[in-house]
Design an enzyme around this catalytic site. Sequence first.
Site, PDB file in Angstrom:
ATOM      1  N   ASP A   1       0.873  -1.170   0.000  1.00  0.00           N
ATOM      2  CA  ASP A   1       0.000   0.000   0.000  1.00  0.00           C
ATOM      3  C   ASP A   1       0.912   1.223   0.000  1.00  0.00           C
ATOM      4  O   ASP A   1       1.780   1.356   0.875  1.00  0.00           O
ATOM      5  CB  ASP A   1      -0.862   0.023   1.263  1.00  0.00           C
ATOM      6  CG  ASP A   1      -1.913  -1.074   1.297  1.00  0.00           C
ATOM      7  OD1 ASP A   1      -1.890  -1.956   0.424  1.00  0.00           O
ATOM      8  OD2 ASP A   1      -2.753  -1.059   2.218  1.00  0.00           O
TER       9      ASP A   1
ATOM     10  N   HIS B   1       5.083  -7.435  -0.223  1.00  0.00           N
ATOM     11  CA  HIS B   1       4.761  -8.728  -0.817  1.00  0.00           C
ATOM     12  C   HIS B   1       5.417  -8.902  -2.185  1.00  0.00           C
ATOM     13  O   HIS B   1       5.889  -7.941  -2.789  1.00  0.00           O
ATOM     14  CB  HIS B   1       3.240  -8.856  -0.971  1.00  0.00           C
ATOM     15  CG  HIS B   1       2.486  -8.794   0.318  1.00  0.00           C
ATOM     16  ND1 HIS B   1       1.936  -9.904   0.911  1.00  0.00           N
ATOM     17  CD2 HIS B   1       2.191  -7.739   1.137  1.00  0.00           C
ATOM     18  CE1 HIS B   1       1.330  -9.541   2.039  1.00  0.00           C
ATOM     19  NE2 HIS B   1       1.467  -8.234   2.187  1.00  0.00           N
TER      20      HIS B   1
ATOM     21  N   SER C   1       8.053   3.734   4.818  1.00  0.00           N
ATOM     22  CA  SER C   1       9.313   3.875   4.097  1.00  0.00           C
ATOM     23  C   SER C   1       9.064   3.807   2.604  1.00  0.00           C
ATOM     24  O   SER C   1       8.000   4.180   2.138  1.00  0.00           O
ATOM     25  CB  SER C   1      10.318   2.816   4.537  1.00  0.00           C
ATOM     26  OG  SER C   1      11.613   3.195   4.141  1.00  0.00           O
TER      27      SER C   1
END
Length: 267
Positions: free
Chosen positions: A77, A135, A237
């Site tokens: 995200d 992911h 980050s």
Amino acid sequence: MHITNLISQYFGKFAKKEFPTFIQKIINASYVKLMGLDMSEFKHSRYYKSLNDLFTRELILKREIDKSSDIIISPADSLITECGILSEDIALQIKGMEYSVEELLTFYCTANFERIKNGSFMNFYLSPKDYHRYHAPCDFKLNKLIHVPGKLYPVNLKYLNKEFELFVQNERVILECENNGKLFYMVFVGALNVGQMVFEFENRVETNTDAKEIKVYNYDNIEITKGECLGYFKMGSTVVMLWEKDSVHIDDLLNKNIKFGQRIGKM
């Protein structure tokens, strides 16, 4: 040790501390409200035992992803702060601020520099309110992990606009990957208050320590499945993705907020 590393270490100690339940509930609820977290896919904030526990929360509702082998999905995200085609080995951290991909990847990737030149890139900025796990964007074979110690400047838009070669200066972890013989890199960039980046397949990696030397881990038989959780930042980050020339067609997502699992391009 740079001041940004020290600040991050002290904040990390606070974030991992488990306060008495009543106090922790207040801390968690305050953070959710202050940062505007959407908790609809996660456990209620009262169930997290520390701020770190909340930062690194897992999804309890499974995301639907396109399992087609030619579709690339977002690893996180995030906000897409830059994307496009490399000019030789030059990428943008943000408009007007360039950096060298060769410096980002270090000399441990020298053998592949020619393959990456004029390839594609995309920058994913995870803000403090975002889901912090990352992911696999596709099925891939993992060849190498490179841990590069460095500073921990913030990676928000303000600092991207003012700090020259920020991604090159900051601590980072580089994954060298292959999909059907085509090369790509995932670069996980540390930032202020992140302190640590965790990789579930490699427990030897320890970030934001007193380490001064680059460490390289080579692999022979690690195969990663699209959507699989690779690890997590202990706050927000940036992830930088770099693809071999002519291997992908990335979507125009500049300045768009995207979710893990959403399509970002096609092979």
